[in-house]
Design a protein around this motif. Structure first.
Motif, PDB file in Angstrom:
ATOM      1  N   GLY A  67       0.807  -1.213   0.000  1.00  0.00           N
ATOM      2  CA  GLY A  67       0.000   0.000   0.000  1.00  0.00           C
ATOM      3  C   GLY A  67       0.839   1.261   0.000  1.00  0.00           C
ATOM      4  N   GLY A  68       1.959   1.252   0.745  1.00  0.00           N
ATOM      5  CA  GLY A  68       2.815   2.427   0.797  1.00  0.00           C
ATOM      6  C   GLY A  68       3.462   2.740  -0.539  1.00  0.00           C
ATOM      7  N   LYS A  69       3.970   1.702  -1.213  1.00  0.00           N
ATOM      8  CA  LYS A  69       4.596   1.923  -2.514  1.00  0.00           C
ATOM      9  C   LYS A  69       3.552   2.352  -3.538  1.00  0.00           C
ATOM     10  N   ARG A  70       2.379   1.719  -3.487  1.00  0.00           N
ATOM     11  CA  ARG A  70       1.322   2.081  -4.423  1.00  0.00           C
ATOM     12  C   ARG A  70       0.949   3.559  -4.256  1.00  0.00           C
ATOM     13  N   ALA A  71       0.832   4.020  -3.021  1.00  0.00           N
ATOM     14  CA  ALA A  71       0.495   5.415  -2.772  1.00  0.00           C
ATOM     15  C   ALA A  71       1.565   6.346  -3.331  1.00  0.00           C
ATOM     16  N   ALA A  72       2.853   5.967  -3.164  1.00  0.00           N
ATOM     17  CA  ALA A  72       3.947   6.801  -3.680  1.00  0.00           C
ATOM     18  C   ALA A  72       3.894   6.883  -5.195  1.00  0.00           C
ATOM     19  N   VAL A  73       3.618   5.745  -5.858  1.00  0.00           N
ATOM     20  CA  VAL A  73       3.540   5.721  -7.318  1.00  0.00           C
ATOM     21  C   VAL A  73       2.382   6.584  -7.808  1.00  0.00           C
ATOM     22  N   MET A  74       1.207   6.409  -7.211  1.00  0.00           N
ATOM     23  CA  MET A  74       0.023   7.141  -7.662  1.00  0.00           C
ATOM     24  C   MET A  74       0.187   8.644  -7.471  1.00  0.00           C
ATOM     25  N   ARG A  75       0.758   9.028  -6.346  1.00  0.00           N
ATOM     26  CA  ARG A  75       0.944  10.466  -6.103  1.00  0.00           C
ATOM     27  C   ARG A  75       1.950  11.054  -7.090  1.00  0.00           C
ATOM     28  N   LYS A  76       2.993  10.283  -7.420  1.00  0.00           N
ATOM     29  CA  LYS A  76       3.975  10.746  -8.394  1.00  0.00           C
ATOM     30  C   LYS A  76       3.314  10.963  -9.753  1.00  0.00           C
ATOM     31  N   LEU A  77       2.287  10.165 -10.048  1.00  0.00           N
ATOM     32  CA  LEU A  77       1.566  10.302 -11.319  1.00  0.00           C
ATOM     33  C   LEU A  77       0.522  11.412 -11.265  1.00  0.00           C
ATOM     34  N   GLY A  78       0.423  12.081 -10.126  1.00  0.00           N
ATOM     35  CA  GLY A  78      -0.533  13.173  -9.989  1.00  0.00           C
ATOM     36  C   GLY A  78      -1.927  12.730  -9.608  1.00  0.00           C
ATOM     37  N   LEU A  79      -2.078  11.480  -9.170  1.00  0.00           N
ATOM     38  CA  LEU A  79      -3.383  10.958  -8.760  1.00  0.00           C
ATOM     39  C   LEU A  79      -3.577  11.183  -7.266  1.00  0.00           C
ATOM     40  N   THR A  80      -4.797  11.412  -6.862  1.00  0.00           N
ATOM     41  CA  THR A  80      -5.096  11.649  -5.453  1.00  0.00           C
ATOM     42  C   THR A  80      -6.268  10.789  -5.003  1.00  0.00           C
ATOM     43  N   LEU A  81      -6.385  10.601  -3.688  1.00  0.00           N
ATOM     44  CA  LEU A  81      -7.499   9.876  -3.091  1.00  0.00           C
ATOM     45  C   LEU A  81      -8.566  10.854  -2.622  1.00  0.00           C
ATOM     46  N   PRO A  82      -9.838  10.444  -2.604  1.00  0.00           N
ATOM     47  CA  PRO A  82     -10.865  11.285  -1.995  1.00  0.00           C
ATOM     48  C   PRO A  82     -10.644  11.358  -0.490  1.00  0.00           C
ATOM     49  N   LYS A  83     -11.378  12.234   0.176  1.00  0.00           N
ATOM     50  CA  LYS A  83     -11.155  12.468   1.595  1.00  0.00           C
ATOM     51  C   LYS A  83     -11.332  11.219   2.442  1.00  0.00           C
ATOM     52  N   ARG A  84     -12.194  10.315   2.020  1.00  0.00           N
ATOM     53  CA  ARG A  84     -12.427   9.106   2.807  1.00  0.00           C
ATOM     54  C   ARG A  84     -11.283   8.115   2.668  1.00  0.00           C
ATOM     55  N   GLY A  85     -10.407   8.330   1.684  1.00  0.00           N
ATOM     56  CA  GLY A  85      -9.208   7.521   1.579  1.00  0.00           C
ATOM     57  C   GLY A  85      -9.391   6.138   1.005  1.00  0.00           C
ATOM     58  N   ARG A  86     -10.549   5.858   0.353  1.00  0.00           N
ATOM     59  CA  ARG A  86     -10.709   4.539  -0.230  1.00  0.00           C
ATOM     60  C   ARG A  86      -9.762   4.393  -1.417  1.00  0.00           C
ATOM     61  N   GLU A  87      -9.513   3.150  -1.851  1.00  0.00           N
ATOM     62  CA  GLU A  87      -8.612   2.913  -2.995  1.00  0.00           C
ATOM     63  C   GLU A  87      -9.314   3.341  -4.278  1.00  0.00           C
ATOM     64  N   ASP A  88      -9.240   4.607  -4.568  1.00  0.00           N
ATOM     65  CA  ASP A  88      -9.923   5.166  -5.730  1.00  0.00           C
ATOM     66  C   ASP A  88      -9.132   6.391  -6.174  1.00  0.00           C
ATOM     67  N   TRP A  89      -7.957   6.157  -6.767  1.00  0.00           N
ATOM     68  CA  TRP A  89      -7.062   7.233  -7.166  1.00  0.00           C
ATOM     69  C   TRP A  89      -7.591   7.901  -8.432  1.00  0.00           C
ATOM     70  N   SER A  90      -7.541   9.230  -8.499  1.00  0.00           N
ATOM     71  CA  SER A  90      -8.114   9.900  -9.670  1.00  0.00           C
ATOM     72  C   SER A  90      -7.396  11.212  -9.965  1.00  0.00           C
ATOM     73  N   ARG A  91      -7.626  11.704 -11.170  1.00  0.00           N
ATOM     74  CA  ARG A  91      -7.081  13.004 -11.575  1.00  0.00           C
ATOM     75  C   ARG A  91      -7.936  13.555 -12.702  1.00  0.00           C
ATOM     76  N   ASP A  92      -8.307  14.822 -12.602  1.00  0.00           N
ATOM     77  CA  ASP A  92      -9.024  15.484 -13.683  1.00  0.00           C
ATOM     78  C   ASP A  92      -8.020  15.973 -14.724  1.00  0.00           C
ATOM     79  N   LEU A  93      -8.441  15.962 -15.975  1.00  0.00           N
ATOM     80  CA  LEU A  93      -7.559  16.315 -17.083  1.00  0.00           C
ATOM     81  C   LEU A  93      -8.232  17.350 -17.973  1.00  0.00           C
TER      82      LEU A  93
END
Length: 324
Positions: free
Chosen positions: A102-128
């Motif tokens: 989970g820690g590595k996945r979070a680092a990868v997703m954030r590097k790609l500019g993806l974020t989690l909603p406030k509730r923190g569920r596994e639902d990474w997203s980014r508007d384009l």
């Protein structure tokens, strides 16, 4: 609003078939282009307001019986959005079984500019922003990195794809379940307005900041989420009320006079005084049962109000006092 739904599914990459990263990226790019780019003349159909397309890429994860998801959403005139590892769609327990921590996945997703909603569920997203061919290729690279580095997929496993196209059937049919943010952005861009910022307010409501004659950007906010009874608050997609608002900063002591002057000019909007240094002009519209033409009419009425407000502001205090 009644929709006609058409789905096309295919295997994007077959398991154990030797393919380079470049080949897979080209296939992903073509799939994204089929979702986010539209050529009515080539396809023989138009893309009317209210239509949407969804691309779902399903990755088989080695060592598990489950799969993870990456999705792209697109609508006419509007921006696109990417969502990875949808906690809404993936089977319970999927993410605990992934080969990436989970820690590595979070680092990868954030590097790609993806974020989690406030509730923190596994639902990474980014508007384009609205995409061109180069933007589709860039999005393909983001999706590929999220699947491989973030979720642990490798080319020895299958990659499935499906494009769902929702076609609105009539301009006179209504959005019975409220509107999605991407529809509102669509009608703003369709009107030729510049959406300079899309943001989530502190209370979680989707909002857009729209340029309308410097220095008068206004905000469009969606509130009153429409959701199923068992749906979590941050999973709402449709909203029942639209709020247009313009905040005007003034010198201390000038707010009341300006508010009274604007109140006499506006026909459909309210004028409020939240404090001594601001005047706020706003209007609130219900989206229950609204048609595409009705939504455009709401925007037209608001822009008419803004034209009157700008005209009053351009006169300046001296000229305005002479008229009064």
């Amino acid at each position: 609003m009644t929709l006609d739904r058409r789905t096309r599914s295919w295997i994007l990459h077959r398991p154990n078939v030797r393919a380079s990263e470049g080949e897979i990226l080209r296939k992903l790019t073509r799939a994204i282009m089929a979702t986010c780019l539209w050529n009515p003349e080539e396809e023989g159909i138009g893309w009317s307001f209210g239509d949407m397309r969804f691309l779902t890429v399903v990755a088989d994860i080695p060592g598990t019986d489950d799969a993870a998801y990456a999705q792209v959403f697109s609508a006419p005139f509007a921006s696109s959005a990417i969502e990875v590892a949808s906690g809404r769609l993936a089977p319970k327990g999927t993410f605990g079984a992934l080969p990436v921590s989970g820690g590595k996945r979070a680092a990868v997703m954030r590097k790609l500019g993806l974020t989690l909603p406030k509730r923190g569920r596994e639902d990474w997203s980014r508007d384009l922003p609205p995409l061109d061919e180069a933007g589709c290729a860039s999005l393909a690279r983001t999706m590929y990195a999220s699947l491989t580095e973030g979720l642990g997929w490798n080319p020895g496993q299958a990659l499935h794809a499906a494009v769902l196209h929702e076609t609105s059937l009539s301009e006179t049919e209504a959005f019975l379940e409220g509107l999605r943010p991407i529809h509102v952005e669509g009608v703003l861009r369709e009107a030729g307005l510049e959406v300079v910022e899309g943001e989530d307010e502190e209370d979680g409501h989707p909002a857009f900041l729209v340029q309308h004659g410097a220095p008068l950007p206004f905000q469009v906010e969606l509130v009153d989420a429409v959701r199923e009874e068992d749906e979590a608050p941050d999973l709402a997609y449709n909203y029942g009320t639209l709020i247009f608002s313009l905040a005007i900063s003034v010198e201390e002591g000038d707010a009341l006079a300006l508010a009274l002057a604007l109140h006499g000019l506006t026909q459909w909007a309210r004028v409020e005084l939240p404090d001594d240094n601001r005047v706020v002009v706003n209007r609130r519209d219900s989206l229950e049962g609204v048609t595409p033409e009705g939504l455009r009419a709401m925007l037209d009425r608001w822009l008419e109000e803004l034209t009157a407000v700008r005209s009053r502001l351009e006169k300046g205090p001296a000229e305005a006092d002479e008229e009064e």
